[in-house]
Each structure stands twice: as structure tokens, then as C-alpha cells.
Design a protein around this motif. Structure first.
Motif, mmCIF file in Angstrom:
data_model
loop_
_atom_site.group_PDB
_atom_site.id
_atom_site.type_symbol
_atom_site.label_atom_id
_atom_site.label_comp_id
_atom_site.label_asym_id
_atom_site.label_seq_id
_atom_site.Cartn_x
_atom_site.Cartn_y
_atom_site.Cartn_z
ATOM 1 N N LEU A 133 39.244 42.094 49.636
ATOM 2 C CA LEU A 133 39.986 40.688 49.066
ATOM 3 C C LEU A 133 40.059 39.875 50.479
ATOM 4 N N ARG A 134 40.167 38.759 49.960
ATOM 5 C CA ARG A 134 40.551 37.567 50.783
ATOM 6 C C ARG A 134 41.636 36.638 50.265
ATOM 7 N N PHE A 135 42.858 36.446 50.936
ATOM 8 C CA PHE A 135 44.008 35.833 50.523
ATOM 9 C C PHE A 135 44.075 34.438 51.427
ATOM 10 N N ASN A 136 44.358 33.464 50.873
ATOM 11 C CA ASN A 136 44.807 32.237 51.565
ATOM 12 C C ASN A 136 45.901 32.225 52.486
ATOM 13 N N HIS A 137 45.823 31.611 53.439
ATOM 14 C CA HIS A 137 47.020 31.692 54.662
ATOM 15 C C HIS A 137 48.435 31.611 54.024
ATOM 16 N N ALA A 138 48.341 30.625 52.881
ATOM 17 C CA ALA A 138 49.759 30.231 52.575
ATOM 18 C C ALA A 138 50.570 31.307 51.707
ATOM 19 N N ILE A 139 49.809 32.402 51.300
ATOM 20 C CA ILE A 139 50.694 33.530 50.960
ATOM 21 C C ILE A 139 50.136 34.692 51.330
ATOM 22 N N ALA A 140 49.882 34.766 52.611
ATOM 23 C CA ALA A 140 49.683 35.946 53.206
ATOM 24 C C ALA A 140 50.677 36.902 53.672
ATOM 25 N N LEU A 182 41.641 47.716 49.768
ATOM 26 C CA LEU A 182 42.367 48.499 48.630
ATOM 27 C C LEU A 182 41.430 49.637 48.669
ATOM 28 N N CYS A 183 41.916 51.040 48.451
ATOM 29 C CA CYS A 183 41.195 52.131 47.961
ATOM 30 C C CYS A 183 41.863 52.632 46.802
ATOM 31 N N VAL A 184 40.727 52.716 45.763
ATOM 32 C CA VAL A 184 41.652 53.175 44.327
ATOM 33 C C VAL A 184 40.549 54.004 43.824
ATOM 34 N N ARG A 185 41.061 54.713 42.764
ATOM 35 C CA ARG A 185 40.154 55.474 41.986
ATOM 36 C C ARG A 185 39.186 54.949 41.006
ATOM 37 N N GLN A 186 39.925 53.885 40.191
ATOM 38 C CA GLN A 186 39.194 52.953 39.157
ATOM 39 C C GLN A 186 39.572 51.548 39.601
ATOM 40 N N LEU A 187 38.619 50.793 39.459
ATOM 41 C CA LEU A 187 38.944 49.303 39.620
ATOM 42 C C LEU A 187 39.943 48.883 38.675
ATOM 43 N N GLU A 188 39.976 49.465 37.378
ATOM 44 C CA GLU A 188 41.190 48.777 36.549
ATOM 45 C C GLU A 188 42.570 49.085 36.921
ATOM 46 N N GLU A 189 42.795 49.962 37.973
ATOM 47 C CA GLU A 189 44.098 50.135 38.473
ATOM 48 C C GLU A 189 44.651 48.893 39.204
ATOM 49 N N VAL A 190 43.836 48.271 39.787
ATOM 50 C CA VAL A 190 44.404 46.840 40.670
ATOM 51 C C VAL A 190 44.000 45.600 39.991
ATOM 52 N N LEU A 191 43.368 45.709 38.723
ATOM 53 C CA LEU A 191 43.137 44.430 38.355
ATOM 54 C C LEU A 191 44.274 43.616 37.916
ATOM 55 N N GLU A 192 45.083 43.995 37.496
ATOM 56 C CA GLU A 192 46.491 43.065 37.166
ATOM 57 C C GLU A 192 47.038 42.436 38.382
ATOM 58 N N TRP A 193 47.259 43.300 39.210
ATOM 59 C CA TRP A 193 47.765 43.215 40.806
ATOM 60 C C TRP A 193 46.728 41.864 41.338
ATOM 61 N N VAL A 194 45.642 41.880 41.380
ATOM 62 C CA VAL A 194 44.616 40.801 41.869
ATOM 63 C C VAL A 194 44.852 39.648 41.038
ATOM 64 N N LEU A 195 44.852 39.796 39.767
ATOM 65 C CA LEU A 195 44.902 38.736 38.991
ATOM 66 C C LEU A 195 46.312 37.807 38.969
ATOM 67 N N SER A 196 47.367 38.924 39.505
ATOM 68 C CA SER A 196 48.675 37.954 39.642
ATOM 69 C C SER A 196 48.724 37.086 40.608
ATOM 70 N N TRP A 197 47.927 37.232 41.885
ATOM 71 C CA TRP A 197 47.783 36.180 42.972
ATOM 72 C C TRP A 197 47.116 34.765 42.440
ATOM 73 N N ARG A 237 34.230 41.662 36.632
ATOM 74 C CA ARG A 237 35.456 41.873 35.722
ATOM 75 C C ARG A 237 36.385 40.737 35.910
ATOM 76 N N ILE A 238 36.726 40.215 37.354
ATOM 77 C CA ILE A 238 37.740 39.320 37.008
ATOM 78 C C ILE A 238 37.193 37.990 36.262
ATOM 79 N N ARG A 239 36.109 37.670 36.433
ATOM 80 C CA ARG A 239 35.411 36.508 35.784
ATOM 81 C C ARG A 239 35.728 36.736 34.300
ATOM 82 N N GLU A 240 35.414 37.832 33.815
ATOM 83 C CA GLU A 240 35.587 38.083 32.406
ATOM 84 C C GLU A 240 36.787 38.243 31.970
ATOM 85 N N GLU A 241 37.805 38.460 32.727
ATOM 86 C CA GLU A 241 39.306 38.662 32.411
ATOM 87 C C GLU A 241 39.829 37.167 32.275
#
Length: 315
Positions: free
Chosen positions: A241-248, A273-288, A303-307
């Protein structure tokens, strides 16, 4: 550690372990075996009844007990903060005992140490973010499970997994042999051998319902020690992932448990991030929101685009 402190520590170690080798004492106190020999000799000359058994180690004569020891201010503060922590995080039984322990500790402190300890404790506080650290239901389950562990009795419960399995099921009934309890980032986890999976599994107490004690007994494996137990690492999917400096800073302070690597670069904060399934971090990534970009894998970008498209349809 000076000699006087080391001599006292050796007696405490022998009192705690019953038997200890000179080599082990030397490793523990970061000194030489020859120094330990001299320390044992000094303790014996001072009247401490130490018994040396060739090939086995040193022990204290049965019945010998070290008189009560005075605490320093720092030691007293450490113990009292520990009782505060137990009151917040453990079940009712231990909360009561923590309160009793605090009273006993404070009672034996000299007035000068007690006053200084009180002054130091006024500068420290354990916060619980304005909510109960351990909900009442979890406290109840915590006590039941703790007793089942000590009695070596199996338990059963209904369990709701965070994500559905390959068959689309999230709920199951488990019968387990409880091995131990672990507090992970404010949540209690049960480490247990699961009859359904025939292996060690981890269960969040917050996802349990209908917990029941069983009459079935189990025997804890002789080789199992929760203090040394390391769960197998089955998180093999990497998300970049890459986050904007403003929220780093906010992202780093979140201390997300899937976080494996972070690096500040000119174009933003890079994270893996290291995960078992991508769904595990979907909500967290979308929250930003728009402040994060998924670099890889490509399947997660889709998957992000679909959501996001689903969200747009609702508005």
C-alpha cells in the motif's frame, strides 16, 4: 548488579526453583561460574544453609525461608500498577485478589516509601478509551476457561469466525482442550487443541457464545509451554500500500496487527501487510478512503474497485 544484590538474588532464585546449577546461575546473572562458586561460599559462611549436590546443582535446606524483603519505590510502583492492570483486564476472581494484594503491599511499605509511591502513581494512569476494557460476558468466559485450564477439563462453545470458510460458513460448534489464555492488543484469545480440526487453534473470547464446561478430561502435553509457544505463520499473502503523507502518522499509530513493513518515501508512506486472505484487510484499507492506494496484488486492486462501485450504487 553488585555483589550484595547478586547474593540476595541467588537466594531468591534457589527459593523459587528449589535446585539450580552454577552454570545456569552464571548465565542468569551474567557472570562467570567461578564468581558463582565464590558467591555460594560467601552465602554459606553467612549462615545460609545451601546444599551442593555434584552433577545436580545447589538447593536450600528444607524449611529455610528468607525473611520479608523491603521494596524500593520503583518496585512498589511496578507491583501496584500490575494490580491496576489485573483489575481492568481479568475476571472477577482475580480482580478481588488484585485489590487484596494492593492492600497488603501498601500495608507493609514504610511510610516514606508509601508516600513516595503514592506521589509517583499520581503521575501514571492506565486508560481504557472510555469503555470497559473487557466486557462482562468475556469476563465470565475468562473465569470459566481459566478454571477449565487448571482442572484440565474440555469445554464447548459456538464460535463465529470473522470470515466465512470455503463453504460459506461462519458459525460452528467447537469442543476443545484449553491450553492457555493470551491477551493480544486488548482482546483475550484462547489457545486450545480443537477436536474438529485435530490441531491447535486460536479463538477470540468475544466471538464465543453458549460456553459450556464438559466432564471430558484432557492432559496438557508435557512439551507445551505457552510462554515459549509460537503459532505457525500462515500469512503468506502480501499486500503493498501507499498512503498520503498527510495521514502517515495516523496510519503508523494505528499499529495494525497485519503490518509487516513501513517506509517513508518521497511519494508517501509505503506499507506491506501480510495476511491469510485479502478479505481480512478489505475494511481497514477502505477506511482510509482516497488517502491510500493499493499497489499490489492486482486482484486486490480490483476487489477495492468493486467495493467502491457498490458504495456508489447506494448513493
Amino acid at each position: 548488579m553488585n555483589k550484595t544484590d547478586r547474593l540476595l538474588a541467588i537466594v531468591l532464585e534457589l527459593q523459587r526453583k528449589k535446585m539450580a546449577r552454577a552454570e545456569d546461575l552464571a548465565t542468569l546473572f551474567e557472570t562467570s561460574v567461578r564468581t558463582i562458586y565464590r558467591d555460594i561460599q560467601a552465602l554459606s559462611e553467612a549462615g545460609v544453609p545451601i546444599i551442593g549436590t555434584p552433577g545436580t546443582g545447589y538447593s536450600l535446606m528444607e524449611g529455610y525461608f528468607l525473611p520479608p524483603i523491603s521494596f524500593t519505590v520503583e518496585e512498589a510502583v511496578t507491583l501496584l500498577i500490575g494490580t491496576d492492570f489485573i483489575e481492568q483486564r481479568f475476571d472477577y476472581d482475580y480482580r478481588v485478589r488484585a485489590q487484596a494484594a494492593r492492600g497488603k503491599i501498601e500495608a507493609i511499605l514504610p511510610e516514606s516509601v508509601r508516600n513516595e509511591t503514592s506521589r509517583v502513581r499520581k503521575t501514571m494512569r492506565l486508560l481504557n478509551s472510555g469503555k470497559k476494557v473487557t466486557p462482562s460476558k468475556e469476563r465470565e468466559y475468562l473465569e470459566k476457561i481459566r478454571r477449565a485450564i487448571l482442572d484440565e477439563r474440555k469445554i464447548s462453545f459456538h464460535y463465529a469466525k470473522r470470515l466465512a470458510d470455503s463453504e460459506g460458513n461462519r458459525h460452528s460448534v467447537r469442543t476443545v482442550a484449553p491450553y492457555g489464555l493470551v491477551l493480544v492488543q486488548g482482546s483475550w484469545m484462547l489457545v486450545a487443541h480443537c477436536d474438529l480440526r485435530h490441531d491447535i487453534r486460536h479463538f477470540r473470547l468475544s466471538r464465543m457464545t453458549e460456553l459450556m464446561d464438559l466432564d471430558d478430561r484432557f492432559e496438557l502435553p508435557a512439551h507445551f509451554d505457552l510462554r515459549e509457544y509460537t503459532p505457525p505463520d500462515d500469512r503468506h499473502v502480501r499486500v503493498r500500500l501507499r498512503f498520503n503523507h498527510a495521514i502517515a502518522d495516523r496510519v503508523k499509530e494505528s499499529n495494525y496487527h497485519y503490518m509487516e513493513y513501513t517506509e517513508e518515501r518521497q511519494d508517501g508512506l509505503h506499507m506491506i501487510l501480510c495476511v491469510r486472505q485479502l478479505e481480512e484487510v478489505l475494511e481497514w484499507v477502505l477506511s482510509w478512503g482516497a488517502d491510500v492506494i493499493v499497489l499490489e496484488p492486482e486482484s486486490f486492486r480490483h476487489r477495492i474497485r468493486e467495493e467502491v462501485e457498490k458504495i456508489l450504487e447506494r448513493y
